[in-house]
Each structure stands twice: as structure tokens, then as C-alpha cells.
Design an enzyme around this catalytic site. Sequence first.
Site, PDB file in Angstrom:
ATOM      1  N   ASP A   1     -76.957  -9.154-119.238  1.00 44.56           N
ATOM      2  CA  ASP A   1     -77.425  -9.260-118.071  1.00 44.56           C
ATOM      3  C   ASP A   1     -77.125 -10.544-117.589  1.00 44.56           C
ATOM      4  OD1 ASP A   1     -78.581  -8.856-115.550  1.00 44.56           O
ATOM      5  OD2 ASP A   1     -80.197  -7.483-116.535  1.00 44.56           O
TER       6      ASP A   1
ATOM      7  N   HIS B   1     -76.720   3.910-110.227  1.00 44.33           N
ATOM      8  CA  HIS B   1     -77.260   4.614-108.992  1.00 44.33           C
ATOM      9  C   HIS B   1     -77.417   3.490-107.994  1.00 44.33           C
ATOM     10  CE1 HIS B   1     -81.913   4.138-109.690  1.00 44.33           C
ATOM     11  NE2 HIS B   1     -81.219   3.141-109.963  1.00 44.33           N
TER      12      HIS B   1
END
Length: 344
Positions: free
Chosen positions: A211, A249
Site C-alpha cells: 500500500d 471498482h
Amino acid sequence: MAPEEDSLALAEAWNHGFGFIKTSIVKTAVELEIPDILESRGAPVSIPELATAVDCSADRIYRVMRFLAYHGIFKRTKPPPESTEGGSVYYAQTPVSRRLTRENLGPFVLLQGTMREPSGCVTAETLRTSKRPGVVNENESDHLYEDPVFSMKVFRDAMASHARMTTAAVIENYGEGFQGVGSLVDVGGSYGMALSMLVKAFPWLRGICFDLPEVVARASPLKGVEFVGGTMFESIPKADVVMLMFVLHNWSDEECVEILKRCKDAVSKDKGKVIIIDAVIDEDGDGDEFTGARLGLDVTMMATMFEGRERTYVEWARIINEAGFRRHVVKNIKTLESVIEAYP
């Protein structure tokens, strides 16, 4: 139109007029921890007892429970044989209410009401301008996320709840996908909760939580998980498998293609694969029992993300093929999301 049809249509229109109430009252029940109270008692609870437990008026709690029982959230039951409150109304858990406890999807439900203002709804303005209502500058962060209580508690708990439920479904229904896998990179893995669940379930995995540097810097050590900082648009640590859970998404098709290309570069062409965990919308709108939730998630993404969307089978195939993968397989894991295996 026949009178009976007109009456049904009118009733349905009225239901839509009050549609927001259902989510609001479910959220209230979760805030009061009613599902947790009933779960901990392990038996039907009377209205007076429930009212005392949540420190509310018995009349008001009864009306809330009556509403939720009508919608199948809780169920009204007869007093247990040992009851001394023979005239009281009793309520008990249902399979739905058990899913609304703090350890299940309760925290995700608590997120919903907070996102209505300023930018959590699809409005006429949203559809006409493709902009979130109340947000003037596209580069400006939503003021809601600047609230530390929201960002560090409500939003974080909701996302953790969602990830926990989905990861459990992956473990239960996709265990074979991790057989023979030595290393797994979780792209956008935040603080490593989902990855730690996978490593615990499949202890032969070496987990790499990838991340942004500022995210992994705040992460606590987890057994079997290595934290690596970076950006997925530049490069991704190499591994046998790269996983993208609830990542694509959030992005446009063009951005998804770039992310997938970086994922493809990180895995072996012969034995590697990329696992995408996201919703797949059925082309004709039918599908399974989760279709309504998937469509709801799609319009939520339209309201909260400028380019976010849930994708159909055809739309997923388009971006996966454009990223250069030779084939892909969609697997149902009996939850809101599916697993998409993409092979380089």
C-alpha cells in the site's frame, strides 16, 4: 389498469416514499446494539427487558421492533415457558439480524447514514454533471473524510467489516485457489487484516501487504505478513499471485488497465495469476440473491467516486484483455463479490 393493480402500484409507490426509513431504522438498531444483545442472551427478549438494556422508552423500542420484524430483520415470538412477563411481547434473532452484529456487517450499516451529506447520494445534479453533490472542486477531498471520528472509526470499521466478511467467503469457497501458492501480494491491502486472515487459513503463504508508504507506516506487525510501501501505478512487488480486493471498482477503465499491467509484470507468465475480488454484475440484471446489493453498490460508487463503478462480465473481460492477459475465469464465492482469476 385493473383496480387491484392500481392499488398494488400505489402501495409500492408509498413504500418507495418511505424507503429510506428501513435503512435508517436498521442503522438505529445496530447503533443500539440490539442484534448483539439478542445474540448474547441466546433466547427471546421482552420489550421491557430490551428497553432497559438500551436505555430507551419501551413504547418506542416496541414500535421499532414491530417495524423491523415486519421486514424480516427480527421475529416476534411467544414468551418462553419460564417467563414471568406473560403479557409482554418478545423478539428473537433471525439469520439476517445475526449478520448485523458488530462482528459481522453491523459496522458497514453504520456507515450508510453518514454518507448522505454532502456527497453520498445519486442526485439529478450527479447524473447531469458527473460531479458529486456539494463538492465544488474535483481535487478537493470530501469534508466528511476530514472528520477524524468518521475517517478513523466509522469508515475504517465499515471497510474492515466488509473485508472481513468477504475474506471469510474467499477462504470458505476459494481455498483451492491458494494451493501451491508460495507468495501472495495484497495490493491496496491497508493494514493487512484480510491478508493476515488468508495467511492464518493457508499457513504456507508468504504474505506481502502493499500500500502507500504513509499507510503501511501506520500498520502494526502481523504474523506472516510483510509490509511494503509504494504505488501500484509504478510497480508491484513480485510474487506467485497478486490480489486486488475492492481496488479496481474505484478506478476508470483506463486506470484499471494500467494497474492490471503492473500486476501482470509482477507475476510469472508460466505459473502466476492475478486474483481480482470485486462485484460482477449480471448482464440482464437477473443473477443471484446478491444482485440487488451489487446494483446498489454500483450507484453508490457513482455518487462517491468520480470514475468508480461495478462492472459486468463483458466490461471485466474488456479491461482484462486490454491489459494483456491471455485468459480469465470468474468464480462465484457466494457473496457480493466474485473472484476473477486472470492469467498472463
